[in-house]
Write an enzyme that holds these catalytic residues in place. Structure first.
Site, PDB file in Angstrom:
ATOM      1  N   ASP A 205       0.682  -1.143   0.235  1.00 38.01           N
ATOM      2  CA  ASP A 205      -0.060  -0.341  -0.034  1.00 38.01           C
ATOM      3  C   ASP A 205       0.852   0.994   0.077  1.00 38.01           C
ATOM      4  OD1 ASP A 205      -3.009   0.991   0.845  1.00 38.01           O
ATOM      5  OD2 ASP A 205      -1.570   1.642   2.437  1.00 38.01           O
ATOM      6  N   GLU A 248       1.607  -0.189  -5.195  1.00 38.65           N
ATOM      7  CA  GLU A 248       0.165   0.532  -5.519  1.00 38.65           C
ATOM      8  C   GLU A 248       1.385   1.809  -5.308  1.00 38.65           C
ATOM      9  OE1 GLU A 248      -3.143   2.647  -3.705  1.00 38.65           O
ATOM     10  OE2 GLU A 248      -1.757   2.895  -2.479  1.00 38.65           O
TER      11      GLU A 248
HETATM   12  C1  NOJ Z   1      -4.849   3.462  -0.778  1.00 40.74           C
HETATM   13  C2  NOJ Z   1      -6.426   2.066   0.248  1.00 40.74           C
HETATM   14  O1  NOJ Z   1      -6.327   1.789  -1.898  1.00 40.74           O
HETATM   15  C3  NOJ Z   1      -6.836   2.964   0.056  1.00 40.74           C
HETATM   16  O2  NOJ Z   1      -8.280   2.404  -0.217  1.00 40.74           O
HETATM   17  C4  NOJ Z   1      -6.823   3.214   1.382  1.00 40.74           C
HETATM   18  O3  NOJ Z   1      -7.811   4.517   2.031  1.00 40.74           O
HETATM   19  C5  NOJ Z   1      -5.238   4.358   1.325  1.00 40.74           C
HETATM   20  N1  NOJ Z   1      -4.185   2.975   0.772  1.00 40.74           N
HETATM   21  C6  NOJ Z   1      -4.550   4.745   2.993  1.00 40.74           C
HETATM   22  O4  NOJ Z   1      -4.430   3.242   3.204  1.00 40.74           O
END
Ligand code: NOJ
Ligand code: CA
Length: 551
Positions: A205, A248
């Site tokens: 993440d 990500e």
């Molecule tokens: C990315 C995640 O995909 C999202 O859903 C989340 O709110 C943020 N990171 C914070 O962890």
């Protein structure tokens, strides 16, 4: 490419499927999906052709950001089951040849995590330095704020010690201080723990924020932040040779490339956010131009690393890399109402409703997804054309329960659905009209089509392994690419427009007289093979939103 490579470097030809255990299948009638429920549905994934499951956070959480606010990294949220249930699920997935990766959310924890409670309790607590504290917050302005509709600063004053802590995301998600060696050890321990339980890696993440060290140590960078990502990656593969990190990183290509590392020693896969955004602009304009431009400018990831391609995910459809006027075009085409939009930069919708339910067009998009170079990642429900429920607030609109069969609970749960927080959409998009049960045996259904695409994709390693050439084409609405692996060719052609066209494409690498058969066509009435002409071109007619994979 040797067949063994396909097994070793498995992520290059994987079909990834993401889901949140909480919304997939409830097994005990409490209205909450759980691991036992997921285990009972593994065969659905196997039938679809999924080879890697990505689980969204399933750890204990106050659930203020759908589990992306973690309160314990070494356990399963009791609402979803036990560690025992988790292991049974892992075992079942493995028996069907499905790997599992899970979200690793370590940029921040929940503010209810015991580490943060300790850290916030006093200035000399041993865990004080696990988070990023400042007496006076630096002037950050709203610039780096991720959720500007809800937060106006990256720093939050905490009364317990009269200091401010850093939070990239919501105020209830304090950032961990990754320059602290104890924190680094702990993150490695978390990864090691889940790998021992069978995980094949992680969806990491918020990677750029995870490795950023601004704000720590009075703003001095202690080292190259990428050295940390490299260290995580090498720790991971030391423990488990074929484990991967899928990152990500929502940045333009030039910002994204460094995250693969030198020679591919950081992320193994990274989501193709720029390509995805260009795709929506192309769809809105019925013009392949933006996609062709983005994809031909897209750098090749080093060595065995790959792009992860996707159509939708659990977040808003983010369009932040488009210009304001391009974004307006996409909004006008696919989400004109304020209730469709979120944060002024994205759409809280799923694909089928954005495309007005047009089956030809929806199928063309998935044919693209499965034929673009990169590893396709599906979001649960896409295989049956599930649609968002705009009545459900915020990003939850696209996080409604999986629709398994007709009926009030959609086969997801037997609990009473009156007043459910994440109600399934109403007719004509609810489970009475859109469900797995309905589509499973129907040869014409979207689900059958997607399963076929997945099977073909796996039998056609050209897209995952081959060299790719984007073909010139006079017809602006047509995107065509030629993938070659070990001298064997596939030409994929996609027509983004709504009226039939005839196109002529240069296929310099193919001998005149070669016959190409469309892999997507089947059954009676199959079109004649296409013959490569003397001038090494092929000419074909494409129906509205037509697609073909010519081999
Ligand atoms: C990315 C995640 O995909 C999202 O859903 C989340 O709110 C943020 N990171 C914070 O962890
Ligand atoms: Ca349950």
């Amino acid at each position: 490419m040797r067949p063994a490579d396909q097994a070793d470097v498995w992520w290059r030809n994987a079909i990834v499927y993401s889901l949140d255990v909480e919304t997939f299948q409830d097994s005990n009638g409490d209205g909450i999906g759980d691991f036992r429920g997921l285990t009972s549905r593994i065969d659905h994934l196997a039938r679809l052709g999924v080879t890697c499951l990505w689980l969204m956070p399933f750890y204990p959480t106050p659930n203020r950001d759908d589990g992306y606010d973690i309160a314990d990294y070494y356990a399963v949220d009791p609402r979803l089951g036990t560690l025992g249930d988790f292991v049974e699920m892992m075992r079942t997935a493995r028996s069907r040849g499905i790997r599992v990766i899970a979200d690793l959310v370590v940029n921040h924890t929940s503010d209810q995590h015991p580490w943060f409670l300790e850290s916030a309790s006093s200035r000399d607590n041993p865990k004080r330095d696990w988070y990023v504290w400042r007496d006076e917050p630096p002037q950050d302005g709203p610039q780096g704020v991720i959720f500007p509709d809800q937060e106006d600063s990256l720093w939050r004053h905490d009364e317990r010690t009269g200091a401010h802590y850093l939070h990239r995301f919501y105020r209830h998600q304090p950032d961990l201080n990754i320059t602290n060696p104890e924190v680094r050890d702990e993150i490695a321990r978390v990864m090691g723990f889940w790998m021992e339980l069978g995980l094949s890696g992680f969806r990491v993440d918020a990677v750029p924020y995870l490795i950023e060290t601004a704000g720590t140590h009075d703003g001095h960078l202690v080292e190259d932040p990428h050295a940390y990502l490299r260290a995580l990656s090498s720790f991971m593969t030391r423990r488990k040779g074929d484990a991967i990190m899928l990152g990500e990183v929502n940045l333009p290509y030039e910002g994204l490339m460094p995250f693969f590392g030198d020679g591919g020693d950081e992320l193994d896969l990274s989501f193709d956010f720029p390509g995805m955004q260009a795709m929506y602009l192309s769809l809105a304009r019925q013009d392949a131009g933006p996609m062709r431009q983005a994809l031909s400018a897209r750098p090749s990831p080093p060595r065995d690393t790959r792009w992860a391609t996707f159509v939708r995910n659990h977040d808003e459809l983010t369009l932040d890399q488009l210009t304001a006027s391009q974004r307006d075009e996409v909004f006008a085409a696919f989400g004109p109402e304020p209730e469709h939009q979120i944060f002024d930069r994205g759409l809280r919708r799923r694909l089928p409703s954005m495309l007005g339910g047009d089956q030809d067009r929806i199928r063309m998009v998935y044919s693209l997804l499965f034929s673009l170079p990169g590893t396709p990642v599906l979001y649960y429900g896409e295989e049956i054309g599930m649609v968002e429920n705009l009545e459900v607030p915020g990003r939850w609109s696209v996080r409604t329960p999986m629709q398994w069969e007709p009926g009030a609970g959609g086969g997801f749960t037997t609990a009473d659905q009156d007043g459910a927080e994440r109600a399934m959409p109403a007719r004509p998009y609810g489970p009475d009209h859109i469900s797995v049960a309905d589509q499973r045996e129907d040869p014409q259904s979207l689900m059958t089509y997607i399963a076929r695409l997945a099977a073909l994709r796996r039998e056609t390693p050209h897209f995952g392994w081959g060299s790719i050439e984007w073909l010139a084409c006079d017809e602006p609405s047509v995107l065509a690419h030629h993938a070659v692996v070990d001298g064997d060719s596939v030409v994929a052609v996609h027509h983004l427009g709504d009226a039939p066209v005839e196109v002529t494409l240069p296929v310099a690498g193919l001998e005149p007289g070669t016959l190409l058969r469309d892999l997507l066509a089947e059954g009676p009435g199959m079109p004649e093979p296409v013959e490569v002409a003397h001038d090494r071109t092929i000419t074909l007619t494409l129906g509205r939103y037509g697609a073909c994979w010519l081999r």
